[in-house]
Enzyme design. Sequence first.
Site, PDB file in Angstrom:
ATOM      1  N   CYS A 209       0.812  -1.217   0.000  1.00 26.61           N
ATOM      2  CA  CYS A 209       0.000   0.000   0.000  1.00 26.61           C
ATOM      3  C   CYS A 209       0.853   1.279   0.000  1.00 26.61           C
ATOM      4  O   CYS A 209       1.458   1.595  -1.019  1.00 26.61           O
ATOM      5  CB  CYS A 209      -0.990  -0.052   1.165  1.00 26.61           C
ATOM      6  SG  CYS A 209      -2.400   1.051   0.929  1.00 26.61           S
TER       7      CYS A 209
ATOM      8  N   HIS B 176      -3.187  -5.460   2.729  1.00 26.25           N
ATOM      9  CA  HIS B 176      -2.759  -5.446   4.126  1.00 26.25           C
ATOM     10  C   HIS B 176      -3.236  -6.727   4.795  1.00 26.25           C
ATOM     11  O   HIS B 176      -3.818  -7.589   4.182  1.00 26.25           O
ATOM     12  CB  HIS B 176      -3.438  -4.284   4.866  1.00 26.25           C
ATOM     13  CG  HIS B 176      -2.902  -2.952   4.541  1.00 26.25           C
ATOM     14  ND1 HIS B 176      -1.682  -2.513   4.973  1.00 26.25           N
ATOM     15  CD2 HIS B 176      -3.441  -1.926   3.853  1.00 26.25           C
ATOM     16  CE1 HIS B 176      -1.492  -1.268   4.565  1.00 26.25           C
ATOM     17  NE2 HIS B 176      -2.533  -0.886   3.878  1.00 26.25           N
TER      18      HIS B 176
HETATM   19  N1  GLN Z   1      -2.096   6.849   2.101  1.00 24.16           N
HETATM   20  C1  GLN Z   1      -2.323   5.920   1.072  1.00 24.16           C
HETATM   21  C2  GLN Z   1      -3.746   5.910   0.521  1.00 24.16           C
HETATM   22  O1  GLN Z   1      -4.702   6.156   1.233  1.00 24.16           O
HETATM   23  C3  GLN Z   1      -1.905   4.549   1.580  1.00 24.16           C
HETATM   24  C4  GLN Z   1      -2.795   3.964   2.630  1.00 24.16           C
HETATM   25  C5  GLN Z   1      -2.315   2.675   3.193  1.00 24.16           C
HETATM   26  O2  GLN Z   1      -1.110   2.360   3.216  1.00 24.16           O
HETATM   27  N2  GLN Z   1      -3.253   1.903   3.729  1.00 24.16           N
HETATM   28  O3  GLN Z   1      -3.881   5.668  -0.651  1.00 24.16           O
END
Ligand code: GLN
Length: 241
Positions: A94, A194
Site C-alpha cells: 500500500c 494489508h
Molecule cells: N495513504 C495511502 C492511501 O490512502 C496509503 C494507505 C495505506 O497504506 N493503507 O492511498
Amino acid sequence: MELKICHMYPDVLNLYGDRGNVLCMQRRLQWRGIDAAVTKLPIGSAGSLAGYDLVFIGGGQDFEQQVLLEDLHRGKDREIRAAVEDGIPFLTICGGYQMLGHYYETYDGKRCDFIGAVDLVTIGSKKRMIGNYKFRCGQESGGSLVVGFENHSGMTRLGSSVKPLGTVLAGYGNNGEDGTEGVRYQNVFGTYSHGPLLPKNPELCDHILLTALQRKYGRAELQPLDDAAEIAAHDEVAARI
Ligand code: GLN
C-alpha cells in the site's frame, strides 16, 4: 542457506499488522532449516541495501508518507532504485508500494514526489477503496489466488514498462477501474493487500522466498510445509469474498 531480510521504516510504515509479513517469511524459512536474519532500517538510519536478499516495506497513511519524504530523498531513494535494478526482491504494501512510484497526489492536493524506482503514479480519490478483496497473481508471480484487505484513497496507474501483480476478482485493486492489482517489476512485488498478506497466502509467500533464494544461490528448492490450516482458512475466506 540464509536470507538477510531488511525491514524498511518499521517505525513509520506498519498498518494492520504489516509486520506479520516479515515474521511469516522468517518462520517459513526457519521451519525449513534456512536462516533468516531481520534488520530494521528505521527513519533516519543510514546504510546500504546492497547486502540484503529481500526488502520489506509496509503501508502508512498520507501523513506518514509525507513525514518520510525528507528521509527518502537523503539517499534512500538512490539505494532503493539501485537495489531494485540489481534484482533484490522487494515486497511493498500500500503506502510502501505507492512510494516506489513517481509521485502521489493526495485528494486534498498535496503532492509527494516519490522515488521513481517503479513506473507508476498514484492520485488520491474522494472515495476510499476499503474492504476484503481477492485477486489472481500473474504466472510470473506464481499464479496463486490471493485473499486480502485493502484500504486506500490512492488510485494507482501502471506505466507501460511494468506488469500488474495480478488481476482483481473482487474488490478494487490498483484503482477500481482497470482490473489490475499491484505491480511486478524486476523482483518487486507491490500490492494493496494489508492484513497481513503472507500468513493468509502461503503460496505467494513461498514464491517470493524462492525468488530470493534463487537469485542468491542459483538453484534452490523449498520443502513443502504442512499448510492444511492456512489453506482451509484461505479457501473459506476466498469463497466468502
Ligand atoms: N495513504 C495511502 C492511501 O490512502 C496509503 C494507505 C495505506 O497504506 N493503507 O492511498
